[in-house]
Design a protein around this motif. Structure first.
Motif, PDB file in Angstrom:
ATOM      1  N   THR A  99     -14.793 -24.897  34.463  1.00  0.00           N
ATOM      2  CA  THR A  99     -14.641 -23.452  34.388  1.00  0.00           C
ATOM      3  C   THR A  99     -14.314 -22.819  35.727  1.00  0.00           C
ATOM      4  O   THR A  99     -13.726 -21.772  35.798  1.00  0.00           O
ATOM      5  N   THR A 115     -24.247 -23.057  23.421  1.00  0.00           N
ATOM      6  CA  THR A 115     -22.970 -22.429  23.099  1.00  0.00           C
ATOM      7  C   THR A 115     -22.654 -22.570  21.613  1.00  0.00           C
ATOM      8  O   THR A 115     -22.235 -21.613  20.962  1.00  0.00           O
ATOM      9  N   PRO A 149     -21.210 -20.081  32.946  1.00  0.00           N
ATOM     10  CA  PRO A 149     -20.624 -21.386  33.259  1.00  0.00           C
ATOM     11  C   PRO A 149     -21.330 -22.004  34.462  1.00  0.00           C
ATOM     12  O   PRO A 149     -21.543 -21.331  35.467  1.00  0.00           O
ATOM     13  N   THR A 150     -21.741 -23.256  34.301  1.00  0.00           N
ATOM     14  CA  THR A 150     -22.593 -23.903  35.309  1.00  0.00           C
ATOM     15  C   THR A 150     -22.027 -25.264  35.662  1.00  0.00           C
ATOM     16  O   THR A 150     -21.718 -26.065  34.781  1.00  0.00           O
ATOM     17  N   GLU A 151     -21.861 -25.521  36.951  1.00  0.00           N
ATOM     18  CA  GLU A 151     -21.407 -26.826  37.429  1.00  0.00           C
ATOM     19  C   GLU A 151     -22.504 -27.441  38.291  1.00  0.00           C
ATOM     20  O   GLU A 151     -23.367 -26.722  38.796  1.00  0.00           O
ATOM     21  N   GLN A 205     -23.360 -21.479  39.803  1.00  0.00           N
ATOM     22  CA  GLN A 205     -22.706 -20.515  38.891  1.00  0.00           C
ATOM     23  C   GLN A 205     -21.972 -19.492  39.740  1.00  0.00           C
ATOM     24  O   GLN A 205     -22.304 -19.303  40.901  1.00  0.00           O
TER      25      GLN A 205
END
Ligand SMILES: Nc1ncnc2c1ncn2[C@@H]1O[C@H](COP(=O)(O)OP(=O)(O)OP(=O)(O)O)[C@@H](O)[C@H]1O
Ligand SMILES: [Mg+2]
Length: 303
Positions: free
Chosen positions: A2, A86, A94-96, A113
């Motif tokens: 994302t 989701t 959105p999280t990485e 985020q």
């Protein structure tokens, strides 16, 4: 993907965190004299802001993983948690995950985020907006929680874990994936996530005590009780009667103001105890073992 995680900037942030952890002065660890830019406080840790040319990010440092395996497992469970939430209709920030190697094969990792506008944090909006907004928020909140939560999927749904951005309630607090297997066992590496609470959760008996702490997150009524109880901490207790009416329209067993107050007193006592134990543990690390304490602790909360 994302967004692209700013790798170099995160490596620099981690160096700053290491320096702060070694600093003798509490104030340097997120306080006024700190080089760390604190975005928010949770019960467990601090959320740090990272400004880069590509924008500003919220960075949540995880407890150090003893090895690659434990880290890989965490990463898979986080991805699954994001996917399940989701699928059940929630909007999740959105999280990485970014990680680097620490000494002795350990893995240091952050959940990252994009920084969302702080004035849109729901615990803040409940102070700044009127009661009509609050009721509308709570109706959307009830829909979201009710659709998401089930015995295998939990939510820590306090007001400070949501932003209202672009008309969409967005869930922020995903670093502790709340999922249970078919036998009701926590899929989270509970021991790892409670390494900052070494004395209360050291043995199996105490780990099973943790089960009762987590139970509430897996059913709508428990999530609502926790949300409403926390309004006392946020000094938003005046909203409780209106919210109770809305909540009870959907609950089989209604909640009462007394139950919410009693729950909050119990919860506040538990967190106070945890904070005190951690302060003692930090003292032990620094003065007896003469090692840096490996966690950034939030300051004491007025409960
Ligand atoms: N993406 C974000 N943008 C801006 N602020 C954020 C963001 N994520 C978190 N924050 C701020 O940090 C606070 C704490 O974040 P979050 O709830 O994710 O962590 P936490 O409560 O420490 O988690 P835990 O209690 O599981 O350790 C939020 O209440 C909010 O003020
Ligand atoms: Mg939180």
């Amino acid at each position: 993907m994302t967004f692209t995680v700013p790798h170099t900037a995160l490596a620099r942030l981690e160096t700053q965190v290491q320096d702060a952890l070694r600093a003798p002065d509490d104030n340097a660890r997120g306080g006024a004299n700190s080089t760390l830019d604190v975005l928010g406080y949770g019960e467990i840790t601090l959320v740090l802001r990272l400004r880069t040319a590509e924008g500003s990010f919220a960075c949540k440092r995880l407890p150090a993983f003893p090895g690659q395996d434990r880290f890989d497992r965490y990463r898979r469970s986080l991805d699954e948690y994001l996917r399940l939430l989701t699928e059940r209709g929630l909007t999740v920030a959105p999280t990485e995950v970014w990680h680097t190697r620490g000494p002795g094969g350990r893995v240091i990792a952050y959940c990252v985020q994009r920084e969302l506008p702080r004035e849109r944090l729901c615990s803040r909006l409940l102070h700044t907006q009127d009661e009509t907004w609050a009721k509308n928020f709570f109706a959307r909140f009830l829909d979201g929680v009710d659709a998401a939560v089930h015995p295998g999927l939990g939510l820590d749904a306090q007001a400070s874990n949501w932003m209202d951005v672009g008309g969409e309630l967005t869930y922020l607090d995903v670093t502790t994936p709340l999922m249970r297997d078919a036998r009701g066992r926590e899929r989270l590496d509970v021991r790892l996530f409670f390494t900052s609470l070494p004395w209360i959760l050291r043995d199996a008996v105490r780990v099973s005590m943790a089960k009762s702490i987590f139970d509430k997150f897996y059913e709508t009524r428990g999530v609502l009780l926790d949300f409403l109880g926390n309004l006392h901490k946020e000094r938003l207790g005046a909203l409780i009667p209106a919210f109770l009416e809305q909540a009870n329209a959907r609950l089989e067993k209604p909640l009462t103001a007394d139950e919410v107050a009693a729950y909050y007193r119990g919860d506040a006592r538990m967190w106070e105890l945890i904070q005190r134990l951690r302060a003692v543990d930090r003292f032990w690390h620094r003065t007896v073992r003469r090692k840096p304490y490996p966690f950034l602790l939030p300051p004491p909360v007025d409960r």
